[in-house]
Write an enzyme that holds these catalytic residues in place. Structure first.
Site, PDB file in Angstrom:
ATOM      1  N   GLY A   1       2.629   2.510  10.761  1.00  8.69           N
ATOM      2  CA  GLY A   1       3.546   3.631  10.560  1.00  8.69           C
ATOM      3  C   GLY A   1       4.302   4.044  11.809  1.00  8.69           C
TER       4      GLY A   1
ATOM      5  N   ASN B   1       0.861  -1.191   0.000  1.00  4.01           N
ATOM      6  CA  ASN B   1       0.000   0.000   0.000  1.00  4.01           C
ATOM      7  C   ASN B   1       0.894   1.238   0.000  1.00  4.01           C
ATOM      8  OD1 ASN B   1      -1.820   2.032   0.463  1.00  4.01           O
ATOM      9  ND2 ASN B   1      -2.441   1.329   2.510  1.00  4.01           N
TER      10      ASN B   1
ATOM     11  N   GLU C   1      -5.169  -4.716  10.877  1.00  8.43           N
ATOM     12  CA  GLU C   1      -4.150  -3.681  11.019  1.00  8.43           C
ATOM     13  C   GLU C   1      -4.413  -2.886  12.299  1.00  8.43           C
ATOM     14  OE1 GLU C   1      -2.298  -2.557   6.990  1.00  8.43           O
ATOM     15  OE2 GLU C   1      -4.183  -1.472   7.106  1.00  8.43           O
TER      16      GLU C   1
ATOM     17  N   HIS D   1      -9.667   1.138   5.039  1.00 12.59           N
ATOM     18  CA  HIS D   1      -8.329   1.251   5.618  1.00 12.59           C
ATOM     19  C   HIS D   1      -8.376   2.165   6.851  1.00 12.59           C
ATOM     20  CE1 HIS D   1      -4.152   2.389   6.198  1.00 12.59           C
ATOM     21  NE2 HIS D   1      -3.881   1.217   5.659  1.00 12.59           N
TER      22      HIS D   1
ATOM     23  N   LYS E   1       0.029   4.250  -0.243  1.00 15.80           N
ATOM     24  CA  LYS E   1      -0.632   5.408   0.381  1.00 15.80           C
ATOM     25  C   LYS E   1      -0.420   6.656  -0.492  1.00 15.80           C
ATOM     26  CE  LYS E   1      -0.202   3.105   4.793  1.00 15.80           C
ATOM     27  NZ  LYS E   1      -0.065   3.175   6.255  1.00 15.80           N
TER      28      LYS E   1
ATOM     29  N   GLU F   1      -6.654   4.551   7.823  1.00 15.50           N
ATOM     30  CA  GLU F   1      -6.535   6.003   7.587  1.00 15.50           C
ATOM     31  C   GLU F   1      -7.824   6.582   7.011  1.00 15.50           C
ATOM     32  OE1 GLU F   1      -2.917   5.309   5.518  1.00 15.50           O
ATOM     33  OE2 GLU F   1      -2.092   4.721   7.457  1.00 15.50           O
TER      34      GLU F   1
HETATM   35  P1  13P Z   1       3.051   0.552   7.657  1.00 17.87           P
HETATM   36  O1  13P Z   1       3.588  -0.733   7.088  1.00 17.87           O
HETATM   37  O2  13P Z   1       3.765   1.759   7.125  1.00 17.87           O
HETATM   38  O3  13P Z   1       2.982   0.497   9.164  1.00 17.87           O
HETATM   39  O4  13P Z   1       1.549   0.693   7.130  1.00 17.87           O
HETATM   40  C1  13P Z   1       0.681  -0.371   7.305  1.00 17.87           C
HETATM   41  C2  13P Z   1      -0.547  -0.115   6.516  1.00 17.87           C
HETATM   42  O5  13P Z   1      -1.377   0.698   6.883  1.00 17.87           O
HETATM   43  C3  13P Z   1      -0.726  -0.855   5.267  1.00 17.87           C
HETATM   44  O6  13P Z   1      -2.003  -0.661   4.746  1.00 17.87           O
END
Ligand code: 13P
Length: 267
Positions: free
Chosen positions: A177, A12, A171, A99, A14, A101
């Site tokens: 992150g 991903n 997640e 997701h 993002k 976010e």
């Molecule tokens: P990170 O691997 O940067 O922690 O992000 C995870 C994520 O949200 C994947 O969709």
């Protein structure tokens, strides 16, 4: 549930890359990971504006083009939104739904997540339903309740035969992150609850075939231990997916872990 599921690793991206670096990264990932595509589903989720060029690169290499989101209405006055038909036009195969976010930064609720999921399934897309608890919820002892509730709300009105199109990504919000990865045991415990809930909602076969990815600070160093857990069928990778050698190591870890599970099947 003695079956071994085909591993699934997603990158991903993002809101990262630009046109040139998206093409370059896709090229690098294809070169690094193409040889694993026969043993592992590998999806890349670039930003919307780069779907078309990244899709061209993935073309005939067996990697899946993925979208980070989709809107549930087919067309019309929905400024800024993207429909399932638009994704299909670009050869998108799989879409992230709900997701963390989108839920916690943009403000999507369970109803919208469910509407998007149903529309994507109806269009024939693969979907990855993302769920996970916040740190506050975990510390309050609400981890299982929150995940089961997001799972049930997300899968509302999904027919049993549509479950083949569904992957779940667990997640935990506090692990995304942050560099603070869930322990393989903690992640597996939630995966077990998810699988049991799907067995209750559908049946054992559906639950046994369901792939559940872990996401949240997955990297080349911790992937092997995570994917070694029988309950963990791959990963949804953010930051580390922007680095092709690291992403390759994660895909390789998923392939190797699955081979081991096949040799020594457990529950
Ligand atoms: P990170 O691997 O940067 O922690 O992000 C995870 C994520 O949200 C994947 O969709």
């Amino acid at each position: 549930m003695g079956m071994t599921r085909r591993p699934f690793v997603g990158g991903n991206w993002k809101m990262n890359t630009d046109l040139a670096s998206a093409v370059e990264l896709a090229d690098d990932v294809v070169a690094a990971c193409g040889c694993f595509a026969d043993r592992c589903d590998i999806a890349l989720y670039p930003p919307f504006p780069y779907l078309q060029v990244v899709g061209r690169t993935l073309g005939h290499h067996g990697l899946l083009l993925g979208a980070q989101d989709v809107y549930h209405q087919p067309n019309g006055a929905y400024t800024g939104e993207i429909s399932t038909d638009m994704l299909l036009d670009l050869n998108v195969k799989v879409v992230l739904i709900g997701h963390s976010e989108r839920r916690h930064v943009i403000g999507e609720n369970d109803e919208l997540v469910n509407a998007k999921l149903l529309a994507a399934l109806e269009a024939g897309l693969g979907v990855v339903l993302c769920i996970g608890e916040t740190l506050e919820q975990r510390e309050a002892g609400d981890t299982n309740r929150v995940n089961v509730s997001q799972l049930m709300a997300g899968l509302r009105e999904v027919a049993p035969e549509q479950m083949e199109q569904v992957t779940i990504a667990y997640e935990p919000v506090w692990a995304i992150g942050t560099g603070q990865v869930a322990s393989p045991q903690d992640a597996a415990a939630v995966h077990r609850i998810i699988r049991r809930s799907v067995a209750d909602l559908y049946d054992q076969d559906t639950a046994g075939g369901l792939r559940i990815q872990y996401g949240g600070s997955v990297n080349a160093a911790n992937a092997r231990d995570l994917f070694g857990e029988p309950q963990i069928d791959g990963g949804l990778v953010g930051g580390a997916s922007l680095d092709s050698p690291q992403f390759k190591a994660i895909v390789e870890a998923a392939v190797q872990a699955t081979e081991k599970k096949r040799e020594a099947p457990t529950a």
